[in-house]
Design a protein around this motif. Structure first.
Motif, PDB file in Angstrom:
ATOM      1  N   ARG A 377      28.636  41.815  36.065  1.00  0.00           N
ATOM      2  CA  ARG A 377      28.954  42.042  37.484  1.00  0.00           C
ATOM      3  C   ARG A 377      27.735  41.730  38.359  1.00  0.00           C
ATOM      4  O   ARG A 377      27.860  41.171  39.449  1.00  0.00           O
ATOM      5  CB  ARG A 377      29.379  43.498  37.675  1.00  0.00           C
ATOM      6  CG  ARG A 377      30.071  43.747  39.020  1.00  0.00           C
ATOM      7  CD  ARG A 377      30.651  45.133  39.065  1.00  0.00           C
ATOM      8  NE  ARG A 377      31.394  45.341  40.295  1.00  0.00           N
ATOM      9  CZ  ARG A 377      31.291  46.444  41.023  1.00  0.00           C
ATOM     10  NH1 ARG A 377      30.496  47.427  40.648  1.00  0.00           N
ATOM     11  NH2 ARG A 377      32.023  46.593  42.112  1.00  0.00           N
ATOM     12  N   ALA A 378      26.562  42.092  37.845  1.00  0.00           N
ATOM     13  CA  ALA A 378      25.326  41.810  38.574  1.00  0.00           C
ATOM     14  C   ALA A 378      25.164  40.303  38.773  1.00  0.00           C
ATOM     15  O   ALA A 378      24.802  39.842  39.862  1.00  0.00           O
ATOM     16  CB  ALA A 378      24.129  42.381  37.831  1.00  0.00           C
ATOM     17  N   LEU A 379      25.444  39.537  37.707  1.00  0.00           N
ATOM     18  CA  LEU A 379      25.326  38.080  37.785  1.00  0.00           C
ATOM     19  C   LEU A 379      26.309  37.501  38.810  1.00  0.00           C
ATOM     20  O   LEU A 379      25.958  36.590  39.564  1.00  0.00           O
ATOM     21  CB  LEU A 379      25.581  37.467  36.405  1.00  0.00           C
ATOM     22  CG  LEU A 379      25.437  35.940  36.300  1.00  0.00           C
ATOM     23  CD1 LEU A 379      24.028  35.515  36.685  1.00  0.00           C
ATOM     24  CD2 LEU A 379      25.791  35.472  34.902  1.00  0.00           C
ATOM     25  N   ALA A 380      27.494  38.069  38.845  1.00  0.00           N
ATOM     26  CA  ALA A 380      28.499  37.594  39.802  1.00  0.00           C
ATOM     27  C   ALA A 380      28.051  37.843  41.240  1.00  0.00           C
ATOM     28  O   ALA A 380      28.197  36.981  42.118  1.00  0.00           O
ATOM     29  CB  ALA A 380      29.827  38.290  39.540  1.00  0.00           C
ATOM     30  N   PHE A 381      27.461  39.019  41.478  1.00  0.00           N
ATOM     31  CA  PHE A 381      26.964  39.323  42.825  1.00  0.00           C
ATOM     32  C   PHE A 381      25.784  38.410  43.196  1.00  0.00           C
ATOM     33  O   PHE A 381      25.668  37.964  44.344  1.00  0.00           O
ATOM     34  CB  PHE A 381      26.544  40.791  42.917  1.00  0.00           C
ATOM     35  CG  PHE A 381      27.688  41.740  43.112  1.00  0.00           C
ATOM     36  CD1 PHE A 381      28.633  41.537  44.121  1.00  0.00           C
ATOM     37  CD2 PHE A 381      27.833  42.870  42.289  1.00  0.00           C
ATOM     38  CE1 PHE A 381      29.690  42.424  44.300  1.00  0.00           C
ATOM     39  CE2 PHE A 381      28.874  43.761  42.473  1.00  0.00           C
ATOM     40  CZ  PHE A 381      29.811  43.538  43.475  1.00  0.00           C
ATOM     41  N   TYR A 382      24.910  38.128  42.220  1.00  0.00           N
ATOM     42  CA  TYR A 382      23.773  37.241  42.474  1.00  0.00           C
ATOM     43  C   TYR A 382      24.255  35.843  42.885  1.00  0.00           C
ATOM     44  O   TYR A 382      23.757  35.246  43.835  1.00  0.00           O
ATOM     45  CB  TYR A 382      22.872  37.137  41.243  1.00  0.00           C
ATOM     46  CG  TYR A 382      21.847  38.242  41.128  1.00  0.00           C
ATOM     47  CD1 TYR A 382      20.951  38.494  42.171  1.00  0.00           C
ATOM     48  CD2 TYR A 382      21.760  39.020  39.967  1.00  0.00           C
ATOM     49  CE1 TYR A 382      20.011  39.518  42.068  1.00  0.00           C
ATOM     50  CE2 TYR A 382      20.818  40.040  39.862  1.00  0.00           C
ATOM     51  CZ  TYR A 382      19.950  40.282  40.909  1.00  0.00           C
ATOM     52  OH  TYR A 382      19.012  41.284  40.812  1.00  0.00           O
ATOM     53  N   LYS A 383      25.225  35.344  42.136  1.00  0.00           N
ATOM     54  CA  LYS A 383      25.767  34.015  42.451  1.00  0.00           C
ATOM     55  C   LYS A 383      26.414  33.990  43.833  1.00  0.00           C
ATOM     56  O   LYS A 383      26.235  33.051  44.604  1.00  0.00           O
ATOM     57  CB  LYS A 383      26.791  33.613  41.386  1.00  0.00           C
ATOM     58  CG  LYS A 383      26.175  33.243  40.050  1.00  0.00           C
ATOM     59  CD  LYS A 383      27.257  32.840  39.061  1.00  0.00           C
ATOM     60  CE  LYS A 383      26.659  32.429  37.709  1.00  0.00           C
ATOM     61  NZ  LYS A 383      27.715  32.058  36.738  1.00  0.00           N
ATOM     62  N   GLN A 384      27.173  35.062  44.123  1.00  0.00           N
ATOM     63  CA  GLN A 384      27.834  35.132  45.424  1.00  0.00           C
ATOM     64  C   GLN A 384      26.808  35.227  46.553  1.00  0.00           C
ATOM     65  O   GLN A 384      26.972  34.604  47.617  1.00  0.00           O
ATOM     66  CB  GLN A 384      28.753  36.355  45.448  1.00  0.00           C
ATOM     67  CG  GLN A 384      29.687  36.396  46.666  1.00  0.00           C
ATOM     68  CD  GLN A 384      30.633  37.587  46.616  1.00  0.00           C
ATOM     69  OE1 GLN A 384      30.713  38.315  45.597  1.00  0.00           O
ATOM     70  NE2 GLN A 384      31.351  37.838  47.697  1.00  0.00           N
ATOM     71  N   GLY A 385      25.732  35.996  46.288  1.00  0.00           N
ATOM     72  CA  GLY A 385      24.678  36.144  47.285  1.00  0.00           C
ATOM     73  C   GLY A 385      23.945  34.830  47.545  1.00  0.00           C
ATOM     74  O   GLY A 385      23.633  34.501  48.694  1.00  0.00           O
ATOM     75  N   MET A 386      23.669  34.076  46.488  1.00  0.00           N
ATOM     76  CA  MET A 386      22.988  32.785  46.629  1.00  0.00           C
ATOM     77  C   MET A 386      23.870  31.777  47.354  1.00  0.00           C
ATOM     78  O   MET A 386      23.396  30.991  48.170  1.00  0.00           O
ATOM     79  CB  MET A 386      22.603  32.260  45.262  1.00  0.00           C
ATOM     80  CG  MET A 386      21.501  33.072  44.574  1.00  0.00           C
ATOM     81  SD  MET A 386      21.121  32.525  42.907  1.00  0.00           S
ATOM     82  CE  MET A 386      20.379  30.901  43.243  1.00  0.00           C
ATOM     83  N   ALA A 387      25.161  31.838  47.082  1.00  0.00           N
ATOM     84  CA  ALA A 387      26.099  30.923  47.750  1.00  0.00           C
ATOM     85  C   ALA A 387      26.192  31.258  49.237  1.00  0.00           C
ATOM     86  O   ALA A 387      26.275  30.360  50.087  1.00  0.00           O
ATOM     87  CB  ALA A 387      27.470  31.022  47.102  1.00  0.00           C
ATOM     88  N   ALA A 388      26.164  32.558  49.545  1.00  0.00           N
ATOM     89  CA  ALA A 388      26.261  32.981  50.949  1.00  0.00           C
ATOM     90  C   ALA A 388      24.991  32.648  51.720  1.00  0.00           C
ATOM     91  O   ALA A 388      24.995  32.540  52.942  1.00  0.00           O
ATOM     92  CB  ALA A 388      26.525  34.483  51.023  1.00  0.00           C
ATOM     93  N   ASN A 389      23.883  32.506  50.984  1.00  0.00           N
ATOM     94  CA  ASN A 389      22.587  32.247  51.616  1.00  0.00           C
ATOM     95  C   ASN A 389      22.398  30.771  51.945  1.00  0.00           C
ATOM     96  O   ASN A 389      21.461  30.399  52.657  1.00  0.00           O
ATOM     97  CB  ASN A 389      21.465  32.699  50.670  1.00  0.00           C
ATOM     98  CG  ASN A 389      20.194  33.023  51.421  1.00  0.00           C
ATOM     99  OD1 ASN A 389      20.237  33.360  52.606  1.00  0.00           O
ATOM    100  ND2 ASN A 389      19.071  32.928  50.748  1.00  0.00           N
ATOM    101  N   VAL A 390      23.250  29.915  51.406  1.00  0.00           N
ATOM    102  CA  VAL A 390      23.118  28.466  51.618  1.00  0.00           C
ATOM    103  C   VAL A 390      23.614  28.105  53.032  1.00  0.00           C
ATOM    104  O   VAL A 390      24.664  28.566  53.458  1.00  0.00           O
ATOM    105  CB  VAL A 390      23.922  27.689  50.568  1.00  0.00           C
ATOM    106  CG1 VAL A 390      23.897  26.200  50.891  1.00  0.00           C
ATOM    107  CG2 VAL A 390      23.367  27.950  49.183  1.00  0.00           C
TER     108      VAL A 390
END
Length: 390
Positions: A377-390
């Protein structure tokens, strides 16, 4: 042309009068001029006509000489125009070369414009070129030349002071800014730069003394500057005399300053930096009883306490009144996370992300999942956070 016609008509009328008058009177009259062996004898009419013709010839000669003078001066203007065009071309080429990164070529082109009148703009850009080439003394000389022009004086002062601040020379920058005349001294950028210089020098009291009269000019910039000045002053007291002296100093401030949002924010910030989170929370809660303040509200994020009950209670009350406010959920999540209440933090942050996808909130959710040993779940949030930061 009108004057010429009038003059000729006038002469004709006078001549006609001279010719007709003797005939009417019956007496022509004579004039005898004797110069040595030269004897000139003529009638009065002939004398007057001769004088008039002489004046007319003189007038024609004068007009002719004036025409020649205008012709010659026009030639000089023509040559001067050629020179101005050449300098103008050099000026444009200098700007183009600077934009192209050809600093040496730009420098040489600007040198050919020093005799031209570009209202000092050529000196301003040439100074920037000199600065980028590392020729600081030449840069300052060019800026002093630019300041000689009324239309470029304020720009030259601002540019000089800005470069001095970049060079970490705030005292020199302040001296340059003080050279501005009475009208330019009210320029918002000059006032802002003066405040920056004072802040860099740590002249907090001086800055605080000037800010009340600068607020109208600075407008939205006044609050951050006032906050910075107050924070600097509070930090100075805390570092030299301790946290208790800071609290005493706050209590002794005039009521007007203690009700100033910028001063309040700076005081809370300093309390947090001194590790006095309970005192900081007490102030934040008390000062926002009537509703969240856009300057004080973000400071809740910095509170690190095992039981921030007062803050959580106030934030939850605001959320009940404004259930679509993502910022309030985000701050509640941060406060709960800092206190170690991960369940409340997760609920608040998930609600915040649902209303407004923030990279910071997603990263915080990822960290919560990591601490709960939920790595997928942590990895999923990290990926979502990085995508939102682009």
């Amino acid at each position: 042309m009108k004057k010429l016609i009038v003059s000729i008509l006038l002469i004709v009328v006078v001549l006609a009068a001279l010719l007709v008058a003797p005939q009417v009177v019956g007496e022509k009259g004579y004039v005898l001029i004797s110069m040595g062996s030269l004897v000139i004898e003529m009638t009065v009419v002939s004398l007057v006509i001769s004088v008039l013709i002489g004046l007319l010839v003189l007038w024609v000669i004068v007009r002719f000489l004036r025409a020649i003078k205008h012709l010659l001066s026009g030639s000089w203007q023509w040559f001067g125009s050629l020179s101005r065009n050449k300098r103008r071309k050099k000026f444009y080429r200098a700007i183009q070369a600077y934009a192209e990164g050809e600093l040496e070529e730009s420098k040489k082109a600007f040198q050919a414009t020093s005799d031209g009148d570009f209202d000092g703009v050529n000196f301003l850009i040439a100074a920037q070129v000199a600065h980028e080439m590392g020729e600081w003394d030449r840069c300052q000389t060019l800026l002093s030349h630019a300041a000689d022009y009324d239309h470029s004086r304020t720009a030259a002062i601002l540019m000089h002071a800005r470069l001095l601040l970049v060079r970490q020379e705030p005292s020199q920058a302040l001296k340059v800014l003080e050279t501005a005349d009475e009208n330019a001294a009210e320029h918002p950028q000059i006032i802002k730069m003066k405040a920056e210089s004072m802040a860099s020098l740590g002249h907090w009291q001086q800055l605080q003394n000037h800010l009340p009269q600068w607020r109208k000019t600075l407008k939205n910039d006044a609050v951050p500057l006032a906050q910075r000045a107050a924070k600097g002053k509070f930090a100075e007291i805390a570092s030299k005399q301790g946290a208790n002296a800071l609290k005493q100093y706050w209590e002794e401030l005039p009521r007007k300053k203690r009700h100033d949002t910028a001063f309040r924010a700076a005081y809370v910030q300093q309390l947090i930096e001194q590790g006095m989170h309970h005192d900081a929370q007490e102030c934040l809660v008390e000062w926002q009883r009537k509703g969240p303040d856009e300057i004080l509200l973000p400071l809740f994020r910095q509170l690190k306490m095992p039981n921030p009950a007062a803050s959580i209670s106030l934030l939850e009350a605001w959320i009940k009144s404004d259930e679509k406010n993502a910022e309030l959920y985000s701050i509640l999540g941060q406060v709960a996370f800092n206190a170690g209440d991960y369940q409340l933090a997760e609920r608040a942050l998930l609600k915040a992300v649902k209303l407004r996808e923030s990279p910071a909130d997603l990263m915080l959710l990822a960290e919560i999942s990591e601490r709960q040993n939920d790595n997928s779940r942590a990895l999923a949030f990290y990926k979502q956070g990085m995508a939102a930061n682009v």
